[in-house]
Motif scaffolding. Structure first.
Motif, PDB file in Angstrom:
ATOM      1  N   GLU A 255     -53.354  13.966  23.337  1.00 44.66           N
ATOM      2  CA  GLU A 255     -53.941  14.540  22.133  1.00 44.66           C
ATOM      3  C   GLU A 255     -53.502  15.985  21.913  1.00 44.66           C
ATOM      4  O   GLU A 255     -53.593  16.487  20.793  1.00 44.66           O
ATOM      5  N   LYS A 256     -53.053  16.647  22.975  1.00 44.37           N
ATOM      6  CA  LYS A 256     -52.499  17.988  22.798  1.00 44.37           C
ATOM      7  C   LYS A 256     -51.131  17.913  22.122  1.00 44.37           C
ATOM      8  O   LYS A 256     -50.751  18.803  21.359  1.00 44.37           O
ATOM      9  N   GLN A 257     -50.380  16.843  22.444  1.00 41.18           N
ATOM     10  CA  GLN A 257     -49.062  16.672  21.844  1.00 41.18           C
ATOM     11  C   GLN A 257     -49.160  16.007  20.463  1.00 41.18           C
ATOM     12  O   GLN A 257     -48.343  16.277  19.585  1.00 41.18           O
ATOM     13  N   LEU A 258     -50.169  15.131  20.328  1.00 40.24           N
ATOM     14  CA  LEU A 258     -50.364  14.405  19.067  1.00 40.24           C
ATOM     15  C   LEU A 258     -51.807  14.604  18.603  1.00 40.24           C
ATOM     16  O   LEU A 258     -52.645  13.722  18.728  1.00 40.24           O
ATOM     17  N   PRO A 259     -52.157  15.784  18.096  1.00 37.67           N
ATOM     18  CA  PRO A 259     -53.554  16.063  17.722  1.00 37.67           C
ATOM     19  C   PRO A 259     -54.049  15.122  16.627  1.00 37.67           C
ATOM     20  O   PRO A 259     -53.316  14.800  15.681  1.00 37.67           O
ATOM     21  N   ARG A 260     -55.294  14.681  16.784  1.00 33.08           N
ATOM     22  CA  ARG A 260     -55.901  13.767  15.816  1.00 33.08           C
ATOM     23  C   ARG A 260     -56.384  14.551  14.597  1.00 33.08           C
ATOM     24  O   ARG A 260     -57.093  15.545  14.731  1.00 33.08           O
ATOM     25  N   ILE A 261     -56.020  14.064  13.416  1.00 36.43           N
ATOM     26  CA  ILE A 261     -56.453  14.728  12.186  1.00 36.43           C
ATOM     27  C   ILE A 261     -57.332  13.823  11.321  1.00 36.43           C
ATOM     28  O   ILE A 261     -57.862  14.260  10.295  1.00 36.43           O
ATOM     29  N   GLY A 262     -57.503  12.574  11.740  1.00 41.21           N
ATOM     30  CA  GLY A 262     -58.342  11.661  10.974  1.00 41.21           C
ATOM     31  C   GLY A 262     -58.661  10.413  11.776  1.00 41.21           C
ATOM     32  O   GLY A 262     -57.940  10.067  12.722  1.00 41.21           O
ATOM     33  N   GLU A 263     -59.760   9.759  11.414  1.00 41.46           N
ATOM     34  CA  GLU A 263     -60.166   8.546  12.125  1.00 41.46           C
ATOM     35  C   GLU A 263     -60.906   7.616  11.174  1.00 41.46           C
ATOM     36  O   GLU A 263     -61.721   8.070  10.358  1.00 41.46           O
ATOM     37  N   ILE A 264     -60.618   6.328  11.292  1.00 42.67           N
ATOM     38  CA  ILE A 264     -61.366   5.297  10.579  1.00 42.67           C
ATOM     39  C   ILE A 264     -62.058   4.463  11.652  1.00 42.67           C
ATOM     40  O   ILE A 264     -61.387   3.767  12.419  1.00 42.67           O
ATOM     41  N   PRO A 265     -63.391   4.537  11.778  1.00 46.22           N
ATOM     42  CA  PRO A 265     -64.099   3.809  12.838  1.00 46.22           C
ATOM     43  C   PRO A 265     -63.887   2.301  12.734  1.00 46.22           C
ATOM     44  O   PRO A 265     -63.483   1.772  11.686  1.00 46.22           O
ATOM     45  N   PHE A 266     -64.173   1.646  13.833  1.00 50.90           N
ATOM     46  CA  PHE A 266     -64.050   0.186  13.866  1.00 50.90           C
ATOM     47  C   PHE A 266     -65.035  -0.442  12.884  1.00 50.90           C
ATOM     48  O   PHE A 266     -66.198  -0.058  12.816  1.00 50.90           O
ATOM     49  N   GLU A 267     -64.532  -1.406  12.118  1.00 49.52           N
ATOM     50  CA  GLU A 267     -65.364  -2.160  11.189  1.00 49.52           C
ATOM     51  C   GLU A 267     -65.115  -3.644  11.400  1.00 49.52           C
ATOM     52  O   GLU A 267     -63.992  -4.058  11.719  1.00 49.52           O
ATOM     53  N   THR A 268     -66.163  -4.447  11.224  1.00 47.54           N
ATOM     54  CA  THR A 268     -66.049  -5.872  11.475  1.00 47.54           C
ATOM     55  C   THR A 268     -65.021  -6.529  10.568  1.00 47.54           C
ATOM     56  O   THR A 268     -64.205  -7.348  11.021  1.00 47.54           O
ATOM     57  N   PHE A 269     -65.027  -6.157   9.297  1.00 49.89           N
ATOM     58  CA  PHE A 269     -64.112  -6.832   8.369  1.00 49.89           C
ATOM     59  C   PHE A 269     -62.662  -6.399   8.589  1.00 49.89           C
ATOM     60  O   PHE A 269     -61.724  -7.150   8.312  1.00 49.89           O
ATOM     61  N   ARG A 270     -62.441  -5.163   9.110  1.00 51.05           N
ATOM     62  CA  ARG A 270     -61.074  -4.712   9.415  1.00 51.05           C
ATOM     63  C   ARG A 270     -60.618  -5.191  10.788  1.00 51.05           C
ATOM     64  O   ARG A 270     -59.436  -5.347  11.050  1.00 51.05           O
ATOM     65  N   ARG A 271     -61.586  -5.344  11.692  1.00 45.77           N
ATOM     66  CA  ARG A 271     -61.327  -5.751  13.065  1.00 45.77           C
ATOM     67  C   ARG A 271     -60.361  -4.792  13.769  1.00 45.77           C
ATOM     68  O   ARG A 271     -59.548  -5.202  14.591  1.00 45.77           O
ATOM     69  N   ARG A 272     -60.507  -3.535  13.476  1.00 43.73           N
ATOM     70  CA  ARG A 272     -59.669  -2.543  14.136  1.00 43.73           C
ATOM     71  C   ARG A 272     -60.257  -1.145  13.926  1.00 43.73           C
ATOM     72  O   ARG A 272     -61.062  -0.929  13.027  1.00 43.73           O
ATOM     73  N   MET A 273     -59.813  -0.221  14.792  1.00 40.22           N
ATOM     74  CA  MET A 273     -60.088   1.207  14.637  1.00 40.22           C
ATOM     75  C   MET A 273     -58.741   1.887  14.408  1.00 40.22           C
ATOM     76  O   MET A 273     -57.730   1.480  14.990  1.00 40.22           O
ATOM     77  N   SER A 274     -58.718   2.904  13.592  1.00 37.78           N
ATOM     78  CA  SER A 274     -57.456   3.579  13.285  1.00 37.78           C
ATOM     79  C   SER A 274     -57.627   5.088  13.427  1.00 37.78           C
ATOM     80  O   SER A 274     -58.698   5.632  13.144  1.00 37.78           O
ATOM     81  N   VAL A 275     -56.565   5.744  13.898  1.00 43.07           N
ATOM     82  CA  VAL A 275     -56.553   7.207  13.960  1.00 43.07           C
ATOM     83  C   VAL A 275     -55.262   7.710  13.332  1.00 43.07           C
ATOM     84  O   VAL A 275     -54.226   7.018  13.340  1.00 43.07           O
ATOM     85  N   LEU A 276     -55.322   8.916  12.783  1.00 42.97           N
ATOM     86  CA  LEU A 276     -54.161   9.561  12.180  1.00 42.97           C
ATOM     87  C   LEU A 276     -53.861  10.813  12.985  1.00 42.97           C
ATOM     88  O   LEU A 276     -54.725  11.684  13.144  1.00 42.97           O
ATOM     89  N   CYS A 277     -52.629  10.892  13.543  1.00 42.69           N
ATOM     90  CA  CYS A 277     -52.262  12.005  14.412  1.00 42.69           C
ATOM     91  C   CYS A 277     -51.048  12.740  13.847  1.00 42.69           C
ATOM     92  O   CYS A 277     -50.245  12.176  13.100  1.00 42.69           O
ATOM     93  N   ARG A 278     -50.903  14.005  14.236  1.00 40.46           N
ATOM     94  CA  ARG A 278     -49.767  14.819  13.816  1.00 40.46           C
ATOM     95  C   ARG A 278     -48.804  14.955  14.992  1.00 40.46           C
ATOM     96  O   ARG A 278     -49.224  15.317  16.107  1.00 40.46           O
ATOM     97  N   ASP A 279     -47.538  14.632  14.785  1.00 37.12           N
ATOM     98  CA  ASP A 279     -46.568  14.703  15.870  1.00 37.12           C
ATOM     99  C   ASP A 279     -46.041  16.126  16.041  1.00 37.12           C
ATOM    100  O   ASP A 279     -46.476  17.068  15.360  1.00 37.12           O
ATOM    101  N   GLU A 280     -45.088  16.285  16.954  1.00 37.90           N
ATOM    102  CA  GLU A 280     -44.574  17.611  17.291  1.00 37.90           C
ATOM    103  C   GLU A 280     -43.838  18.251  16.118  1.00 37.90           C
ATOM    104  O   GLU A 280     -43.686  19.470  16.050  1.00 37.90           O
ATOM    105  N   ARG A 281     -43.364  17.421  15.187  1.00 35.82           N
ATOM    106  CA  ARG A 281     -42.665  17.951  14.015  1.00 35.82           C
ATOM    107  C   ARG A 281     -43.629  18.297  12.890  1.00 35.82           C
ATOM    108  O   ARG A 281     -43.213  18.694  11.809  1.00 35.82           O
ATOM    109  N   GLY A 282     -44.914  18.084  13.128  1.00 31.57           N
ATOM    110  CA  GLY A 282     -45.900  18.395  12.110  1.00 31.57           C
ATOM    111  C   GLY A 282     -46.066  17.303  11.081  1.00 31.57           C
ATOM    112  O   GLY A 282     -46.671  17.532  10.026  1.00 31.57           O
ATOM    113  N   GLU A 283     -45.552  16.118  11.370  1.00 32.53           N
ATOM    114  CA  GLU A 283     -45.652  15.002  10.432  1.00 32.53           C
ATOM    115  C   GLU A 283     -46.754  14.042  10.850  1.00 32.53           C
ATOM    116  O   GLU A 283     -47.091  13.932  12.013  1.00 32.53           O
TER     117      GLU A 283
END
Length: 469
Positions: free
Chosen positions: A441-469
């Motif tokens: 997480e120091k290398q790929l800091p988290r900038i967003g999260e979508i919690p787990f939902e039954t209808f999605r059947r997944r949890m998602s996170v949005l991270c920023r890489d070393e290039r800032g993307e």
């Protein structure tokens, strides 16, 4: 059924009305003090302690022990001091072993109180306050977040992706998703009451607001403490057999003594001499080593049970467990260790890779086609482990302390997780490959999260890489 048992059968608004609590400000300090006086502190009832000397002398009440004590007295009267001292030493060793086991069991029961939350965050006087768990009262609004240990039995008022691990009450290893808007039938089993949270359970995901309905010994864990503390004396099969053997020995010895005395007197021997001879034979016939052998064997069994974190209150109970032929388990998970483990990974390239290791111990190997491999040898495997570590809110602990830095290299026992067991299993699998969430997480800091939902059947996170993307 009384009110305490049926809070799950009431709508959240009805529960709030019953306890006369404000959802915006909670209880006032004065009202909380009044209810604390009425309902008592939110803690387990302290057991009435028996003086140590009473517990020690209670070890001498067994019939076989009484027979040995009688044999000791008779040996002393016959000037057989060596035998008397030997038998007395055996009796005292038995008593000490039994006393120590009961003492340890009592300490284990008292340790149950430590499983309850030491503090709780509640809404009082319009502000959220962190208070000692024992001062919380029915009607308090309990604020719950991920990682919290629930401080009392409570009816949910609000819940947002809330999941609670209730293995200590139900045996289920997976967290239970909670919903404040549900209402259930009064006879609904505890494990199916999704609108309730219970003292001592752990919040693994989400947040919520709950109204405390039961505290102290009125809680579900309080009922368990009552059952454990109940002292219902029931003889084990071993105790019954030893008691039966002891009575046969007494009658047998008395018969031998009578036969020897009667025969000797018929032959013209002195009555006093024949009485001494008969008594000596009777004492010699008593197997004074039997209680020692039984006690040592049971003590070894207790030690093995202790290594598996099992409480054994009485030594003979080990033999009773050994006689068990059928165990009836109420539902899946009751006999498990409440620890999930990744054992196999199928990569994007359709490669199946096996993982060794059990529980949350970070020691393990990666095996492909029967041979050990390094995780870096398979880019798709490493990518899967990296995703499992980053898309994760769990935390690995060592002896209940969060682990980071050089301490991670320690690979002995004591590993555990805080959070969802499924996420914990993924985190441990990544740790076996040297991938740690905190470091990533120091290398790929988290900038967003979508919690787990039954209808999605997944949890998602949005991270920023070393290039800032």
């Amino acid at each position: 059924m009384n009110d305490i048992e049926t809070w799950h059968a009431r709508a959240a608004g009805d529960v709030v009305t019953y306890w006369q609590t404000s959802l915006t400000s909670g209880l006032s300090t004065d009202e909380a003090a009044t209810r604390l006086q009425q309902f008592g502190p939110n803690k387990m009832r302290e057991l009435q302690k028996t003086p140590w000397w009473q517990r020690f002398f209670a070890q001498f009440q067994d019939f076989m022990v009484l027979v040995l004590l009688a044999a000791t007295l008779i040996s002393a009267l016959l000037s057989e001091f060596t035998d008397a001292i030997t038998i007395l030493a055996i009796v005292f060793i038995n008593a000490i072993l039994g006393f120590m086991q009961e003492y340890k069991a009592e300490q284990s029961v008292l340790a149950l109180a430590k499983m309850t939350a030491p503090t709780g965050r509640v809404l009082r006087n319009g502000t959220i306050q962190k208070l000692p768990a024992e001062v919380l009262v029915p009607g308090d609004l309990l604020v719950l977040e991920t990682g919290d240990r629930v401080a009392a039995d409570a009816r949910l008022i609000e819940s947002y992706n809330l999941e609670v691990e209730e293995a200590m009450l139900t045996g289920e290893s997976l967290p239970v998703k909670k919903a404040a808007d549900k209402v259930y039938l009064p006879q609904t089993p505890l494990g199916d009451r999704r609108n309730m949270v219970y003292m001592g359970t752990n919040v693994t995901r989400g947040r919520g607001l709950a109204l405390i309905c039961a505290t102290g010994m009125r809680t579900e864990i309080g009922a368990i403490a009552d059952l454990i503390a109940a002292d219902k004396k029931e003889e084990t099969p071993l105790e019954r057999r030893l008691d039966h053997l002891g009575r046969w020995l007494v009658w047998g010895c008395l018969t031998v003594c009578a036969v020897v005395v009667f025969t000797g007197v018929l032959r013209g021997e002195a009555l006093f001499l024949m009485c001494l001879t008969g008594i000596s034979l009777a004492v010699a016939a008593i197997p004074e080593g039997l209680p020692a052998i039984v006690t040592v064997s049971l003590a070894l069994g207790v030690q093995r049970m202790i290594k598996r974190n099992a409480i054994v209150r009485k030594l003979p109970a080990v033999e009773t467990l050994g006689c068990t032929t059928v165990i009836c388990s109420d539902k899946t998970g009751t006999l498990t260790q409440n620890a999930m483990t990744v054992t196999s990974i199928v990569t994007a390239e359709n490669e199946e890779i096996l993982l060794t290791g059990t529980g949350y111990d970070i020691k393990g190997r990666f095996i492909k086609d029967g041979r050990n491999i390094e995780p870096d040898a398979s880019p798709s495997l490493r990518q899967a482990l990296l995703i499992g570590a980053i898309c994760n809110n769990c935390q690995i602990k060592k002896n209940e302390v969060a682990i980071s830095g050089l301490w991670r290299k320690q690979r002995d026992k004591g590993w555990s997780i805080e959070g969802d067991p499924t996420e914990g299993a993924l985190l441990v699998a990544a740790a076996k490959a040297g991938i740690w969430r905190e470091q990533m997480e120091k290398q790929l800091p988290r900038i967003g999260e979508i919690p787990f939902e039954t209808f999605r059947r997944r949890m998602s996170v949005l991270c920023r890489d070393e290039r800032g993307e």
